[in-house]
Design an enzyme around this catalytic site. Sequence first.
Site, PDB file in Angstrom:
ATOM      1  N   SER A 117       0.876  -1.236  -0.042  1.00 46.09           N
ATOM      2  CA  SER A 117       0.106  -0.020  -0.039  1.00 46.09           C
ATOM      3  C   SER A 117       0.917   1.241   0.124  1.00 46.09           C
ATOM      4  O   SER A 117       1.967   1.240   0.681  1.00 46.09           O
ATOM      5  CB  SER A 117      -0.961   0.212   1.255  1.00 46.09           C
ATOM      6  OG  SER A 117      -1.640   1.305   1.478  1.00 46.09           O
TER       7      SER A 117
ATOM      8  N   TYR B 224      -2.899  -0.776   9.926  1.00 44.73           N
ATOM      9  CA  TYR B 224      -2.721  -1.196   8.492  1.00 44.73           C
ATOM     10  C   TYR B 224      -1.551  -0.814   7.784  1.00 44.73           C
ATOM     11  O   TYR B 224      -0.671  -1.720   7.235  1.00 44.73           O
ATOM     12  CB  TYR B 224      -4.111  -0.646   7.634  1.00 44.73           C
ATOM     13  CG  TYR B 224      -4.022  -0.911   6.329  1.00 44.73           C
ATOM     14  CD1 TYR B 224      -4.420  -2.150   5.620  1.00 44.73           C
ATOM     15  CD2 TYR B 224      -3.473  -0.052   5.429  1.00 44.73           C
ATOM     16  CE1 TYR B 224      -4.555  -2.472   4.646  1.00 44.73           C
ATOM     17  CE2 TYR B 224      -3.723  -0.227   4.227  1.00 44.73           C
ATOM     18  CZ  TYR B 224      -4.341  -1.653   3.674  1.00 44.73           C
ATOM     19  OH  TYR B 224      -4.252  -2.018   2.267  1.00 44.73           O
TER      20      TYR B 224
END
Length: 254
Positions: A147, A160
């Site tokens: 990400s 995350y």
Amino acid sequence: MRKLAGKVALVTGAGRGIGRGVAHRLAADGALVAVHYKEREEAARETVELITGEGGRAFAVAAPLGEPGDAEALYGRLDRGLEERGEAPRLDILVNNAGFNVPARVAEVTPRDFDALMAVHARAPLFLVQQGLPRLRDGGRIVNISSAATRVAFPESVVYSMAKAALEALTRALAKELGPRGITVNAVAPGFTKTDMNRKRWATREGEAAHAALSVFDRMGDPGDIADVVAFLASDDSRWVTGQCVDASGGSFL
């Protein structure tokens, strides 16, 4: 001849979103694709039907991730699926895509959410590689979906971001260890992409416009944008690229 003809690919979390886009593209390039899912059987079936409806080859494989014995269970079902199609137990391409998010700032994080995010984004890929190595043929490809949240400060989803950073560290370590077998290991880092994940962020016209403005192209990404990058890394064209994290965020946060 299609670039991935004769290859077997496993894409985790391939029932929807980026995973579906990746499975679709790899199948279009000639791979036999195992479409992994945890619970959403109907979504996985839709991915398989999308692929087979265009003349590709795919089958669904159900297994939990982030739990004890998950890798063994997944590969056992993969082997059976291959056997049913007259294929030997083997693997050429592993795409660690499965994931989810629990948005939370540091003051809001719970131990349960921390453990769950780390289990799926970091633990599961590690043991999927470990248990997959006997099947993964020399010259194989491992692609981890990371990400852009590892590149910029993203306090709204601190765990995350941490989990994806761990995945990138794993990518580099594996690239060095598996290089002698000709296996490349890379990561792809999407930015905001129009999938079910974090849909609330861009569900309104204003929300989508705000996220689109983060990219130099003034739009959000779509699964196909990410799938094309993964397809390159899964092919022989990427044979001299390993240990890298390819930013696929459309120039977000530049």
